[in-house]
Design a protein around this motif. Structure first.
Motif, PDB file in Angstrom:
ATOM      1  N   UNK A  39       0.797  -1.213   0.000  1.00 49.08           N
ATOM      2  CA  UNK A  39       0.000   0.000   0.000  1.00 49.08           C
ATOM      3  C   UNK A  39       0.836   1.274   0.000  1.00 49.08           C
ATOM      4  N   UNK A  40       1.943   1.361   0.777  1.00 48.78           N
ATOM      5  CA  UNK A  40       2.741   2.594   0.723  1.00 48.78           C
ATOM      6  C   UNK A  40       3.236   2.914  -0.687  1.00 48.78           C
ATOM      7  N   UNK A  41       3.608   1.893  -1.454  1.00 50.64           N
ATOM      8  CA  UNK A  41       4.019   2.131  -2.840  1.00 50.64           C
ATOM      9  C   UNK A  41       2.838   2.639  -3.658  1.00 50.64           C
ATOM     10  N   UNK A  42       1.681   2.020  -3.502  1.00 46.45           N
ATOM     11  CA  UNK A  42       0.504   2.472  -4.239  1.00 46.45           C
ATOM     12  C   UNK A  42       0.140   3.915  -3.874  1.00 46.45           C
ATOM     13  N   UNK A  43       0.289   4.252  -2.592  1.00 48.02           N
ATOM     14  CA  UNK A  43      -0.003   5.621  -2.165  1.00 48.02           C
ATOM     15  C   UNK A  43       0.960   6.614  -2.816  1.00 48.02           C
ATOM     16  N   UNK A  44       2.231   6.232  -2.887  1.00 47.62           N
ATOM     17  CA  UNK A  44       3.222   7.115  -3.509  1.00 47.62           C
ATOM     18  C   UNK A  44       2.920   7.305  -4.992  1.00 47.62           C
ATOM     19  N   UNK A  45       2.532   6.238  -5.654  1.00 46.62           N
ATOM     20  CA  UNK A  45       2.192   6.337  -7.076  1.00 46.62           C
ATOM     21  C   UNK A  45       0.976   7.241  -7.274  1.00 46.62           C
ATOM     22  N   UNK A  46      -0.025   7.075  -6.440  1.00 50.60           N
ATOM     23  CA  UNK A  46      -1.267   7.840  -6.592  1.00 50.60           C
ATOM     24  C   UNK A  46      -1.072   9.329  -6.366  1.00 50.60           C
ATOM     25  N   UNK A  47      -0.068   9.698  -5.576  1.00 50.77           N
ATOM     26  CA  UNK A  47       0.136  11.107  -5.242  1.00 50.77           C
ATOM     27  C   UNK A  47       1.313  11.741  -5.963  1.00 50.77           C
ATOM     28  N   UNK A  48       2.025  10.971  -6.785  1.00 48.51           N
ATOM     29  CA  UNK A  48       3.253  11.496  -7.381  1.00 48.51           C
ATOM     30  C   UNK A  48       2.949  12.477  -8.505  1.00 48.51           C
ATOM     31  N   UNK A  49       3.904  13.369  -8.729  1.00 45.70           N
ATOM     32  CA  UNK A  49       3.866  14.269  -9.870  1.00 45.70           C
ATOM     33  C   UNK A  49       4.718  13.662 -10.984  1.00 45.70           C
ATOM     34  N   UNK A  56       0.963  -3.261  -9.745  1.00 43.62           N
ATOM     35  CA  UNK A  56       1.789  -2.059  -9.801  1.00 43.62           C
ATOM     36  C   UNK A  56       1.658  -1.389 -11.163  1.00 43.62           C
ATOM     37  N   UNK A  57       1.646  -2.201 -12.218  1.00 43.70           N
ATOM     38  CA  UNK A  57       1.482  -1.650 -13.558  1.00 43.70           C
ATOM     39  C   UNK A  57       0.152  -0.921 -13.715  1.00 43.70           C
TER      40      UNK A  57
END
Length: 316
Positions: free
Chosen positions: A2-12, A59-60
């Protein structure tokens, strides 16, 4: 994950190459084996243990969703690298990888290769070190004080590029890898600073005479691998190197000592400097990029600044 998914969802979508998620820092134990980098326009997912097809698909899909928001209509380009039990493999997961592939960092251009090999041509965790070198060299604006730089374990010579862009008189780059130095020459040519650099494809420990004749230096950069058989093993070779530093530096010259070995804390370098080069004074430890958070300063990348006597140097 989940932390990786959260980072992806909020990244610029950064313009420059940079890390997006740093699981290796230990802040998210369930993702400690994962990192995500952006080498525009390619996303690079690295895992230090095997990933299942289901995990990669999830992840993809997360990357696809976010990329459709950040760059509507553009194809997602991403690769997956697995490093496990001394082996490394890289898969193209979507889109394509530019060839040649150039990225930027604070106005400098670097050639990278994310399609094979463990090292991509630019170490993102050393961004603050490059920023510090640029600032230090730039603080010597007049011709008489322009700094001469020795860049040991130069790899693809990113430190040299920023030093010359900032006004260094000359940079000597030394690395055993002719291939890495060839890329370094391309980096210099792409940034218009090739004339100010030299490139020595030599073993450091058999080249002291040649290095010394090129000095003394106002800045010596030491950024070795922590363990590379036949080249450098920090636990035994750093001491051999530290003994030579005082003879390479001009008065008030600085040395940038780097060590990326989680098992060796900053005291490893500090104690050896005190014992083997006591005339060099500790100045400070550089902060690591905010994109590389770590649960422990002992484990994270160590970048230390030391100064040779005597005199006063511009604030760094």
């Amino acid at each position: 994950m989940q932390p990786l998914f959260d980072a992806i969802a909020s990244m610029s979508a950064p313009v420059d190459a940079q890390r997006i998620f740093h699981g290796r820092g230990g802040l998210h134990p369930e993702c400690a084996h994962l990192s995500l980098d952006f080498f525009p326009p390619v996303w690079v997912l690295t895992s230090f243990k095997p990933a299942t097809d289901g995990e990669l698909a999830a992840i993809g899909a997360a990357l696809e969703r976010r990329w459709s928001q950040l760059a509507p209509g553009e194809t997602l380009q991403w690769v997956f690298q697995c490093r496990h039990e001394g082996q490394s493999s890289t898969q193209l997961m979507g889109g394509s990888v530019p060839d040649p592939h150039w990225v930027t960092e604070e106005g400098a251009r670097y050639r990278v290769n994310v399609g094979r090999g463990q090292n991509h041509g630019l170490f993102l965790d050393m961004a603050e070190g490059r920023r510090w070198v640029r600032a230090f060299v730039k603080a010597r604006p007049d011709a008489r004080s322009r700094v001469k730089v020795l860049n040991l374990f130069a790899y693809t010579c990113a430190f040299s590029v920023v030093a010359l862009q900032a006004g260094a008189r000359h940079v000597t780059n030394l690395d055993m890898s002719k291939g890495a130095l060839a890329v370094g020459q391309q980096n210099h040519r792409a940034n218009g600073v090739l004339a100010g650099a030299s490139f020595l494809p030599h073993d450091l420990f058999s080249s002291w005479g040649k290095i010394a004749r090129g000095g003394p230096y106002g800045l010596v950069i030491v950024d070795p691998p922590s363990y590379q058989k036949g080249s450098f093993v920090a636990t035994k070779d750093y001491a051999r190197l530290i003994k030579r530093l005082p003879d390479l530096l001009e008065p008030d010259g600085l040395v940038l000592l780097c060590l990326n070995a989680p098992e060796l804390g900053p005291k490893f370098l500090q104690e050896q400097m005190s014992a083997l080069a006591p005339e060099l004074d500790f100045v400070k430890r550089l902060a690591n990029p905010s994109t590389f958070p770590d649960v422990s300063d002992e484990r994270s990348l160590k970048v230390l600044v030391y100064r040779a006597p005597p005199g006063v140097q511009p604030e760094v």
